[in-house]
Design a protein around this motif. Structure first.
Motif, PDB file in Angstrom:
ATOM      1  N   LEU A 171     -69.523  46.211  40.129  1.00 18.34           N
ATOM      2  CA  LEU A 171     -68.554  45.692  41.542  1.00 18.34           C
ATOM      3  C   LEU A 171     -69.028  46.805  42.445  1.00 18.34           C
ATOM      4  O   LEU A 171     -69.615  47.427  42.149  1.00 18.34           O
ATOM      5  CB  LEU A 171     -67.809  45.663  41.049  1.00 18.34           C
ATOM      6  CG  LEU A 171     -66.219  46.736  40.921  1.00 18.34           C
ATOM      7  CD1 LEU A 171     -65.163  46.420  41.600  1.00 18.34           C
ATOM      8  CD2 LEU A 171     -66.673  47.251  39.650  1.00 18.34           C
ATOM      9  N   THR A 172     -69.322  45.890  43.092  1.00 21.17           N
ATOM     10  CA  THR A 172     -69.369  46.992  44.769  1.00 21.17           C
ATOM     11  C   THR A 172     -68.075  47.015  45.940  1.00 21.17           C
ATOM     12  O   THR A 172     -68.052  47.694  46.405  1.00 21.17           O
ATOM     13  CB  THR A 172     -70.607  46.455  45.839  1.00 21.17           C
ATOM     14  OG1 THR A 172     -70.947  45.516  46.134  1.00 21.17           O
ATOM     15  CG2 THR A 172     -72.088  46.102  44.669  1.00 21.17           C
ATOM     16  N   VAL A 173     -67.433  46.385  45.796  1.00 21.39           N
ATOM     17  CA  VAL A 173     -66.372  46.230  46.356  1.00 21.39           C
ATOM     18  C   VAL A 173     -64.993  47.702  46.158  1.00 21.39           C
ATOM     19  O   VAL A 173     -65.177  46.984  45.198  1.00 21.39           O
ATOM     20  CB  VAL A 173     -65.158  45.411  46.587  1.00 21.39           C
ATOM     21  CG1 VAL A 173     -64.125  44.669  47.546  1.00 21.39           C
ATOM     22  CG2 VAL A 173     -66.357  43.788  46.874  1.00 21.39           C
ATOM     23  N   PHE A 174     -64.943  47.467  46.285  1.00 23.40           N
ATOM     24  CA  PHE A 174     -63.327  49.196  46.563  1.00 23.40           C
ATOM     25  C   PHE A 174     -62.634  48.353  46.018  1.00 23.40           C
ATOM     26  O   PHE A 174     -61.653  47.789  46.150  1.00 23.40           O
ATOM     27  CB  PHE A 174     -63.370  49.906  47.897  1.00 23.40           C
ATOM     28  CG  PHE A 174     -62.555  51.210  47.621  1.00 23.40           C
ATOM     29  CD1 PHE A 174     -63.080  51.983  46.975  1.00 23.40           C
ATOM     30  CD2 PHE A 174     -61.238  50.874  48.052  1.00 23.40           C
ATOM     31  CE1 PHE A 174     -62.339  53.502  46.845  1.00 23.40           C
ATOM     32  CE2 PHE A 174     -60.813  51.965  47.633  1.00 23.40           C
ATOM     33  CZ  PHE A 174     -61.258  53.212  46.893  1.00 23.40           C
ATOM     34  N   SER A 175     -62.299  49.101  44.325  1.00 21.88           N
ATOM     35  CA  SER A 175     -61.694  48.949  43.591  1.00 21.88           C
ATOM     36  C   SER A 175     -61.701  50.340  42.796  1.00 21.88           C
ATOM     37  O   SER A 175     -61.715  50.375  41.901  1.00 21.88           O
ATOM     38  CB  SER A 175     -61.741  47.691  42.667  1.00 21.88           C
ATOM     39  OG  SER A 175     -60.995  47.616  41.659  1.00 21.88           O
ATOM     40  N   PRO A 176     -60.156  51.518  43.696  1.00 21.06           N
ATOM     41  CA  PRO A 176     -60.217  52.635  42.974  1.00 21.06           C
ATOM     42  C   PRO A 176     -60.180  52.095  41.423  1.00 21.06           C
ATOM     43  O   PRO A 176     -60.102  53.256  40.306  1.00 21.06           O
ATOM     44  CB  PRO A 176     -59.232  52.848  43.355  1.00 21.06           C
ATOM     45  CG  PRO A 176     -58.439  51.955  44.016  1.00 21.06           C
ATOM     46  CD  PRO A 176     -59.136  51.291  44.609  1.00 21.06           C
ATOM     47  N   PHE A 177     -59.176  50.971  41.219  1.00 21.28           N
ATOM     48  CA  PHE A 177     -59.125  51.968  39.943  1.00 21.28           C
ATOM     49  C   PHE A 177     -60.485  50.608  38.908  1.00 21.28           C
ATOM     50  O   PHE A 177     -60.086  51.208  37.580  1.00 21.28           O
ATOM     51  CB  PHE A 177     -57.550  50.871  39.296  1.00 21.28           C
ATOM     52  CG  PHE A 177     -56.129  51.215  39.938  1.00 21.28           C
ATOM     53  CD1 PHE A 177     -55.915  52.152  39.152  1.00 21.28           C
ATOM     54  CD2 PHE A 177     -55.788  50.583  41.031  1.00 21.28           C
ATOM     55  CE1 PHE A 177     -54.549  53.371  40.265  1.00 21.28           C
ATOM     56  CE2 PHE A 177     -54.581  50.888  41.858  1.00 21.28           C
ATOM     57  CZ  PHE A 177     -54.089  52.518  41.587  1.00 21.28           C
ATOM     58  N   MET A 178     -60.361  49.704  39.454  1.00 24.83           N
ATOM     59  CA  MET A 178     -61.492  49.233  38.002  1.00 24.83           C
ATOM     60  C   MET A 178     -62.907  50.075  38.001  1.00 24.83           C
ATOM     61  O   MET A 178     -63.815  50.545  37.296  1.00 24.83           O
ATOM     62  CB  MET A 178     -61.896  47.683  39.049  1.00 24.83           C
ATOM     63  CG  MET A 178     -62.969  46.774  38.068  1.00 24.83           C
ATOM     64  SD  MET A 178     -62.702  46.424  36.355  1.00 24.83           S
ATOM     65  CE  MET A 178     -61.677  45.215  37.264  1.00 24.83           C
ATOM     66  N   MET A 179     -63.070  50.985  39.180  1.00 22.33           N
ATOM     67  CA  MET A 179     -64.086  51.250  39.176  1.00 22.33           C
ATOM     68  C   MET A 179     -63.976  52.801  38.506  1.00 22.33           C
ATOM     69  O   MET A 179     -64.527  53.515  37.624  1.00 22.33           O
ATOM     70  CB  MET A 179     -64.766  52.288  40.806  1.00 22.33           C
ATOM     71  CG  MET A 179     -65.079  51.047  41.685  1.00 22.33           C
ATOM     72  SD  MET A 179     -64.973  51.173  43.316  1.00 22.33           S
ATOM     73  CE  MET A 179     -66.357  50.141  43.741  1.00 22.33           C
ATOM     74  N   GLY A 180     -62.913  53.583  39.038  1.00 20.95           N
ATOM     75  CA  GLY A 180     -62.305  54.850  37.628  1.00 20.95           C
ATOM     76  C   GLY A 180     -62.249  53.979  36.121  1.00 20.95           C
ATOM     77  O   GLY A 180     -62.725  54.447  35.332  1.00 20.95           O
ATOM     78  N   GLY A 181     -61.766  53.219  35.528  1.00 22.02           N
ATOM     79  CA  GLY A 181     -61.697  52.559  34.320  1.00 22.02           C
ATOM     80  C   GLY A 181     -63.407  52.637  33.603  1.00 22.02           C
ATOM     81  O   GLY A 181     -63.654  53.076  33.146  1.00 22.02           O
ATOM     82  N   LEU A 182     -64.484  51.775  34.473  1.00 26.23           N
ATOM     83  CA  LEU A 182     -65.345  51.823  34.393  1.00 26.23           C
ATOM     84  C   LEU A 182     -66.181  53.690  33.979  1.00 26.23           C
ATOM     85  O   LEU A 182     -66.900  53.500  33.271  1.00 26.23           O
ATOM     86  CB  LEU A 182     -66.782  51.170  35.231  1.00 26.23           C
ATOM     87  CG  LEU A 182     -66.106  49.695  35.003  1.00 26.23           C
ATOM     88  CD1 LEU A 182     -67.050  48.806  36.046  1.00 26.23           C
ATOM     89  CD2 LEU A 182     -66.609  49.017  33.612  1.00 26.23           C
ATOM     90  N   LEU A 183     -66.171  54.245  35.222  1.00 28.36           N
ATOM     91  CA  LEU A 183     -66.496  55.911  35.326  1.00 28.36           C
ATOM     92  C   LEU A 183     -66.092  56.214  33.615  1.00 28.36           C
ATOM     93  O   LEU A 183     -66.632  57.055  33.048  1.00 28.36           O
ATOM     94  CB  LEU A 183     -66.249  56.517  36.467  1.00 28.36           C
ATOM     95  CG  LEU A 183     -66.943  55.637  37.748  1.00 28.36           C
ATOM     96  CD1 LEU A 183     -66.670  56.648  38.871  1.00 28.36           C
ATOM     97  CD2 LEU A 183     -68.754  56.575  37.467  1.00 28.36           C
ATOM     98  N   LEU A 184     -64.978  56.131  33.417  1.00 31.17           N
ATOM     99  CA  LEU A 184     -64.156  56.377  32.536  1.00 31.17           C
ATOM    100  C   LEU A 184     -64.559  56.075  31.050  1.00 31.17           C
ATOM    101  O   LEU A 184     -65.049  56.555  29.959  1.00 31.17           O
ATOM    102  CB  LEU A 184     -62.536  56.474  32.184  1.00 31.17           C
ATOM    103  CG  LEU A 184     -61.566  57.032  32.942  1.00 31.17           C
ATOM    104  CD1 LEU A 184     -60.120  56.623  33.103  1.00 31.17           C
ATOM    105  CD2 LEU A 184     -61.945  58.108  32.807  1.00 31.17           C
TER     106      LEU A 184
END
Length: 860
Positions: free
Chosen positions: A748-761
């Protein structure tokens, strides 16, 4: 108008336009102060963990435009319905968009439309002409472009120009609307800077230095100077050496805005009014500073009274520089100076009072730190001692069974119970928070359990004293050095390199290389190879997609050789139908490699994230564990399948050299399993099993047949070290703290802090899974008890946690504070995390999904 050549930071972000009336005087109306300490960490990114007052709340009206992640905070925290927000859709915050500058253009266009509509809306027109009005423009486009394209990019610099023109137009629009009455003040600033690689959150000046440009009504004119010194070169780069630069803390902007429009300072504000920015009379400045001092002093008094109410009078120690009499003296003296028109002296005394009040706030905020710190330290030491005793009693032959003395045990029990009751009563009469009971009472049962084992301690001491003193001291020094390397690795990744180089010499030190020269040589080479990664820059600074593609191709090459080896090997239990699973996994790796290349090429030419690539990425994420569970459970075959499944996901989350890290780590884990077999044989602890036909589903825990050996401590330390290496080997934790979204662009490229944070984790967790699965193999093949393993890991993690407990910070940059806390939490939860990883490793290694197989028919 405000264009700066070669700007490299996330500067133009906030434009506040307070409408200013000269008739306003400093306001200090009485209000009830409340300081909230219990902050919930579960509050979301878009929620306020602590309610706070703001200049917007104190204003008559505030209109704001910008991000849906920021503006609602101020509206929700406002008392009444006078803070209005206009936000674009959350989907607009797209890091892969053609041009994020449209976010800023949206703001400027809507502000223009707002003023145009006010001419036909009498109610709105009247409200805009009220006093104490604030217009807030939140400009997120530059931040988004900085993250997506880096600050030196053409997109970033073009965005700077657009914002520059937009600010000029809006300033002119507002002045024209109010008939150039000269009663509007403008403030242009930012919340943070940015590094050259598009991140922020650490303590570097490029991240913490931000501009503050103020002009308009009530604002001082620029002052010319002949010389001034600052450590940075911004003045020279911007050709502003001849204009006086006035640096302030970000917290000082709130009282500056409040003073400009004549509203009370926000009650939670800890900022100091920067008088140099004001173009007003000496009396106004003195009165404003006096109001500022009283406002901060009031917070100090509330904090002091709160602490006094929860502390016994004979134990309470006041902050002596600001005792009740000193406060009265300060206020009287300041008021006297103002009456005598000694405004400079009054301002100077106000600043002294503010500094003392802030120091006093910190004093009472950390009032119980020493008391609680000692309680927690006692709990740590007691718990660690108890775990060591349990290991020695239950899993070694170092001590003999000692009969318990019931009479002594009863006296001991009542003694500790009485101590616990006294502590609880002491906390109760002080109305302490419930957390204090946990911190102070937990050491009581722990130390009771330790003291109960005094006979065991005495027996252990006799055994240790009978050993050669040199060996005992040497063993203790090696253990201490090992733990300290682990602790240092949390701060200096190069410490992992040192540890891995020491590991490289392990076969030579223990003479293992004599019985397995080839394996020992490969072990040494892979340790050296893995030692390179901690020396490399933190991931995310310089994207290198060709390296990610190379990692995918290398994975496929290794897979072909591994499959060829499996096909040639003789294993009567293997079904050739199972080999199809590996071909599916290899296809998934190849597809992931293509998606990474295709996605980043598409983003590079501003075409956004292709929908098909996004679908493939999410399908790969979901299907990878399923394919893994279809593979055979033979040791090397299942581990090989785990690598392929995890790599197909990891490649999609990689942006550079870190894509090669799991390959190097898995190679070392593979050799480690073999080396541990050699170690078992070397020490005569077990017969060497045939790993080629070893099946995870047939593994049985036979702990009862083998007690812990000294080498098992080394084995457990290896496991902890590899877990830490998996965590910090490529600096992935820094990517999370620095909010670098580049790793998730395939999803995804749309800003979504929880989704992005989950993928980084998830990206951080993948190397953990590799290490845990490898250690599961070590554990079952070396007959190492799961319980004894976790007890040893618990001792190591508790010793490390005690280090990090005293290193926790409550000051500094986001990264400094967040990292110190995360280090402590990480080590504290290490044992629980190990249990989770062990459970996951058992699931991934022993479970297999059964699919209906095609029946072969033979004709006769």
């Amino acid at each position: 108008m405000f264009y700066f050549k070669e700007v490299q930071h996330d500067f133009w972000k906030y434009l506040c336009v307070p409408h200013y009336r000269k008739s306003q005087k400093p306001s200090s109306r009485n209000r009830r102060y409340r300081i909230q300490e219990n902050v919930s960490c579960l509050e979301g990114w878009k929620e306020n963990p602590v309610e706070f007052d703001s200049v917007f709340n104190e204003s008559k009206y505030t209109w704001s435009w910008g991000s849906p992640d920021i503006l609602p905070m101020f509206a929700k925290g406002a008392t009444g319905d006078h803070v209005y927000t206009f936000c674009y859709a959350p989907e607009s915050e797209d890091f892969g968009a053609e041009d994020a500058a449209k976010l800023d253009t949206w703001v400027f266009d809507h502000v223009k439309s707002f003023f145009n509509s006010s001419r036909s809306n009498q109610t709105l027109f009247s409200a805009l002409n009220e006093e104490k009005v604030v217009l807030f423009l939140h400009l997120l486009g530059i931040d988004t472009n900085g993250h997506a394209h880096r600050p030196n990019s053409r997109e970033y610099k073009e965005n700077i120009k657009q914002v520059d023109e937009g600010v000029k137009e809006i300033a002119s629009l507002i002045d024209n609307f109010y008939g150039n009455d000269g009663k509007t003040a403008f403030i242009l600033t930012s919340d943070h800077g940015m590094t050259d690689w598009g991140s922020h959150g650490a303590g570097h000046p490029t991240e913490t230095l931000t501009p503050l440009i103020v002009w308009g009504a009530g604002v001082n004119y620029p002052q010319k100077v002949t010389s001034q010194f600052f450590e940075d070169n911004f003045l020279k780069e911007w050709k502003l050496e001849n204009l006086k630069r006035l640096d302030v803390n970000q917290a000082d902007i709130a009282p500056l805005m409040a003073s400009l429009i004549g509203v009370p300072f926000p009650l939670n504000s800890v900022g100091t009014l920067p008088l140099e920015y004001l173009n007003s009379s000496a009396l106004f400045k003195a009165e404003s500073m006096f109001t500022n001092a009283v406002q901060i002093l009031e917070q100090f008094k509330v904090k002091m009274s709160q602490k006094k109410e929860t502390t016994l009078s004979f134990l309470f120690t006041t902050f002596k520089p600001l005792s009740a009499s000193e406060q009265i003296n300060f206020l009287k003296e300041i008021r006297l100076y103002i009456q005598q028109k000694k405004y400079d002296e009054a301002v100077s005394l106000c600043k002294t009072l503010i500094d003392l009040a802030l120091e006093g706030l910190s004093y009472y905020h950390t009032y119980d730190r020493l008391f609680l710190g000692l309680s927690i330290a006692m709990g740590f030491v007691g718990w660690t001692t108890y775990v060591v005793l349990v290991i020695i009693k239950a899993h070694t032959n170092l001590t003999k069974a000692v009969p318990t003395n019931k009479k002594k045990s009863t006296v001991l029990f009542y003694g500790f119970a009485a101590a616990g009751m006294i502590i609880a009563f002491f906390l109760l009469i002080q109305t302490c928070p419930w957390t204090y009971y946990i911190y102070c009472l937990l050491p009581v049962p722990v130390w009771y359990a330790v003291v109960k084992e005094i006979p065991v301690i005495e027996d252990l001491a006799r055994n240790i004293l009978s050993l050669h003193i040199g060996q005992s001291i040497g063993f203790l020094l090696v253990c201490t050095l090992g733990v300290e390397i682990l602790v240092f690795s949390f701060f200096y990744r190069s410490a992992l390199t040192v540890g891995l180089l020491v590991f490289a010499g392990w076969p030579v030190i223990t003479q293992l290389w004599l019985q397995a020269k080839t394996k020992a040589m490969i072990w040494t080479l892979l340790c050296v190879l893995l030692a390179i990664f901690p020396l490399m820059p933190v991931v995310g600074r310089e994207p290198n997609i060709p390296l990610v593609i190379a990692a995918g191709l290398l994975t496929l090459l290794i897979s072909f050789f591994s499959l060829a080896s499996l096909c040639k090997s003789e294993n009567k239990y293997r079904d050739n139908e199972d080999l199809k699973v590996y071909f599916y996994q290899m296809f998934s790796v190849a597809l992931s490699t293509y998606v990474v290349s295709s996605t980043h090429n598409s983003l590079k030419i501003k075409q956004g994230l292709p929908v098909m690539n996004q679908i493939i990425s999410w399908m790969t994420l979901v299907s990878s564990p399923v394919l893994l569970l279809l593979s055979p459970t033979f040791l090397f075959e299942r581990l090989f399948s785990i690598l392929l499944s995890l790599m197909s996901t990891y490649l999609l989350l990689s942006t550079g050299y870190e894509a090669l890290f799991p390959l190097a780590l898995f190679g070392l884990m593979f050799v480690w399993i073999n080396m541990e077999q050699e170690a078992l044989q070397h020490y005569g602890l077990s017969l060497k099993p045939k790993l080629a036909v070893f099946n995870f589903t047939c593994a049985v825990d036979i702990t009862q047949f083998r007690q812990l050996h000294l080498d098992d401590i080394r084995r457990s330390f290896f496991f902890v070290f590899f877990i830490v290496t998996a965590f910090f080997g490529t600096g992935n934790i820094a990517s999370i703290n620095s909010f670098d979204p580049a790793s998730v662009y395939c999803f995804l490229t749309v800003f979504s802090p929880f989704m992005m944070g989950g993928l980084l984790l998830l990206k951080v967790a993948i190397p953990f899974v590799l290490v845990s699965c490898a250690f599961e193999a070590v554990q079952v093949t070396t007959q190492l008890s799961s319980k004894s393993l976790f007890l040893i890991v618990l001792v190591i993690s508790d010793i490390m946690a005690l280090h990090f407990f005293f290193l926790v910070k409550d000051y500094g940059s986001w990264l400094d504070i967040g990292t110190s806390i995360s280090h402590y939490v990480l080590v504290m939860s290490l044992t629980i995390f190990m249990m989770v990883m062990n459970g996951l490793a058992q699931l991934l290694t022993t479970q297999r999904l059964g699919l209906p197989r095609r029946t072969k028919h033979h004709s006769t």
